[in-house]
Design a protein around this motif. Structure first.
Motif, short mmCIF file in Angstrom:
data_model
loop_
_atom_site.label_atom_id
_atom_site.label_comp_id
_atom_site.label_asym_id
_atom_site.label_seq_id
_atom_site.Cartn_x
_atom_site.Cartn_y
_atom_site.Cartn_z
N GLY A 154 -4.78 -7.08 -8.43
CA GLY A 154 -3.54 -6.92 -7.68
C GLY A 154 -2.35 -7.29 -8.55
N GLY A 182 -1.86 -4.61 -11.02
CA GLY A 182 -1.32 -3.42 -10.38
C GLY A 182 0.18 -3.50 -10.15
N ARG A 184 -0.19 1.17 -10.57
CA ARG A 184 -1.33 1.42 -9.68
C ARG A 184 -2.42 2.25 -10.38
NH1 ARG A 184 2.29 -1.85 -7.48
NH2 ARG A 184 3.42 -1.10 -5.65
N GLY A 193 -5.30 -0.66 -4.80
CA GLY A 193 -4.65 0.30 -5.66
C GLY A 193 -4.63 1.69 -5.06
N THR A 230 -2.37 1.72 -1.82
CA THR A 230 -0.95 1.63 -2.17
C THR A 230 -0.46 2.91 -2.84
OG1 THR A 230 -1.16 -0.76 -2.48
CG2 THR A 230 0.74 0.30 -3.50
N TYR A 278 0.77 -4.57 -4.02
CA TYR A 278 -0.63 -4.47 -4.45
C TYR A 278 -1.31 -5.84 -4.32
CZ TYR A 278 -4.33 -2.33 -7.45
OH TYR A 278 -5.48 -1.79 -7.96
N SER A 293 -3.90 -6.76 -1.00
CA SER A 293 -5.28 -6.79 -1.45
C SER A 293 -5.99 -8.07 -1.03
CB SER A 293 -5.34 -6.65 -2.97
OG SER A 293 -4.93 -5.37 -3.39
#
Length: 552
Positions: free
Chosen positions: A80, A83, A88, A140, A143, A488, A492
């Motif tokens: 996360g 990301g 992403r 990921g 999002t 992210y 997550s």
């Protein structure tokens, strides 16, 4: 024209379809990889835990399954953060590579007979890598798709990501069924179970190629161009109470209930049919696969509906329905799948009458404990046979007895016998107890000819529809709860704590609850209570998000 109206009026174009399809296909393959283990737990127990007794080996296999879930929140934190810093697209390319390679390696691992204790250790290491990778994958993909979706259609767009977990499980079941029928049951038991794992290397190649065609999400690109990216996403996500509070509410009031409903409807139902009701494994997989196929379109339906009526009411309704109806539905599942067992339990109930001090909690993580008291001998046999029994206290110091209807069979004090004498006495006693159970109508296995297949599929499909209610809209809602620069990371963690811990540990926890009480339905209290808590917290403290502008 407003942004919402414009989004709602625009059909899903080719570019949108490419984004959804590329993100979804890759995620399907990751879920396929991850769920192979759960579907093949029995075979993995045999090959990797053969140095321990059967019951402990199965518990070990479930724990190794759960190990992949335990690390998912840590994967969510690691990937996360990447990301939100790195993008992403790049992040879920890395997670896919880790998942595919670790799954492929499982298909190559030597067995316990070949390399001893190193075999289960290596297996658990591969599971840990899979769990870390999956921890970064879902956030990921969700999002990425949500940030491509027009306002007013995020529920519909992200619902396709929600299908991927079910498709992944469905794909794993189909590949297993085709492999079993292709190589035969004996060959499948010996080495054919490895084939579905090895096939994953082909899926890895295809999914990597597809995802390499994608561009970074427009919201992330815009955020970077405007210099608004977070330099410390972990601190910003969890070090500030204003955001941490939403993370905690998302966990308790959203993902925890969603997770237990998901795993009860799709994984525990399979476990219950095969392990508790003794339905043939191939038939169980077929029935679950049909139910998944019938129920899967509802992910898209409820995702679309959430764009109209909101995410929250649909998710809360799914949790509430599950909490209220699980017990009657699983009772009906027993009647439909193994009517002989249901009739026997009604006409000749089994009771273990024992001194509570003579009974231990039969969990042996190292496989060396001998459960040889009169109570333990009775309970271990009945649990292994899948027989529901009640517990009744007996006077201190008395031998345990097993009452089957009106017939009573005394157990014996194996802890007061030498090893050879205990082994011989146990064999005779278990033979007598098995014969008594058979005479009372308890089947060793469910008769496949007596399984009411249409009714079983109908019940399983209803369980899957509950799953689609809680899971279809949840990606959109999680995305909408958090700002772009820490989205992210923030979404997550509650997702993977909910699904990794509350959901992933459901089979192990429910199995332990059943073994402790003797009631095959007692494990359902776990998802029922958690789903009920989610309804209360979610209704009181979570806001509706469907009209939120995620780029504001």
């Amino acid at each position: 024209m407003s942004e919402t109206a414009e989004g709602e009026g625009r059909p899903v174009g080719r570019k949108d379809g490419m984004v959804i399809g590329a993100a979804s296909v890759g995620t399907v393959f990751e879920w396929y990889d991850f769920y192979l283990y759960g579907s093949l737990a029995t075979y993995i127990t045999h090959h990797f835990f053969s140095g321990v007794n059967e019951t402990t080996g199965y518990i070990f296999a479930l724990l190794a399954f759960a190990a992949g879930f335990a690390v998912r929140p840590f994967g969510a934190i690691v990937f996360g953060r990447l990301g939100d810093l790195w993008g992403r697209k790049n992040t879920f390319l890395v997670t896919m590579l880790l998942m595919g390679l670790s799954t492929f390696v499982v298909g190559l691992l030597p067995s316990y007979e070949q390399i001893g204790v190193a075999a289960p250790i290596l297996l658990v290491v591969m599971r840990l890598i899979q769990g870390l990778a999956l921890g970064g994958e879902y956030g990921g993909a969700a999002t990425y798709v949500a940030e491509h979706a027009p306002q007013g259609r995020r529920g519909l767009y992200t619902s396709f990501i929600q299908i991927t977990a079910t498709f992944g499980l469905f794909l794993s079941l189909v590949v297993i069924l085709l492999t079993r029928s292709g190589v035969g049951e004996e060959t499948f038991q010996a080495w054919g179970w490895r084939i579905p794992f090895l096939i994953s290397i082909l899926l890895l190649g295809v999914s990597l190629w597809i995802r390499l065609q994608l561009n970074e999400s427009p919201a992330f690109q815009r955020m970077v161009a405007e210099g608004k990216a977070s330099k410390k996403p972990l601190k910003d996500a969890f070090g500030r109470w204003s955001n941490l509070k939403i993370v905690l509410l998302a966990l308790v009031g959203l993902t925890a209930g969603q997770a237990v409903v998901w795993y009860t409807g799709q994984f525990y139902a399979l476990f219950f049919l095969e392990k508790m009701l003794k339905v043939d494994g191939a038939l169980t997989n077929s029935l679950v696969a049909i139910a998944l196929l019938l129920g899967t379109p509802f992910f898209v339906f409820f995702g679309w509906l959430s764009d109209k009526v909101g995410r929250k009411p649909i998710i809360m309704a799914g949790c509430l329905l599950a909490a209220v109806t699980y017990f009657p539905l699983f009772g009906a599942l027993t009647m439909a799948a193994n009517p002989q067992l249901a009739r026997a339990a009604a006409s000749a109930p089994v009771t273990v009458i024992a001194d509570p001090a003579d009974c231990s909690f039969q969990f042996d993580p190292v496989g060396k404990t001998v459960f040889n008291t009169s109570c333990d001998l009775a309970k271990s046999y009945l649990a292994k046979a899948g027989i529901t029994y009640q517990n009744q206290a007996a006077p201190a110091g008395s031998l345990a007895r097993v009452q089957i209807g009106d017939r009573v069979l005394p157990s014996f004090a194996g802890d007061k016998m030498d090893k050879a004498g205990f082994k011989d006495r146990k064999a005779v006693w278990e033979k007598d107890l098995g014969a008594a159970l058979k005479a009372a109508g308890y089947p060793a296995k469910a008769d496949s000819a007596l399984v009411n297949k249409p009714l079983v599929v109908a019940i399983l499909t209803l369980l899957v529809i509950y799953v689609t209610m809680v899971y279809g809209p949840i990606a959109a809602m999680l995305v909408e709860l958090f700002p772009t620069n820490i989205r992210y990371t923030s979404m997550s963690l509650p997702y993977h704590i909910g699904n990794g811990w509350f959901g992933g540990f459901l089979p192990t926890t429910a199995f332990a609850m059943v073994a402790a009480t003797g009631d095959i339905y007692y494990g359902l209290w776990y998802p029922v209570v958690i789903a009920a808590v989610t309804v209360v917290v979610g209704m009181l403290f979570l806001r509706e998000t469907k009209d939120v502008d995620i780029e504001a």
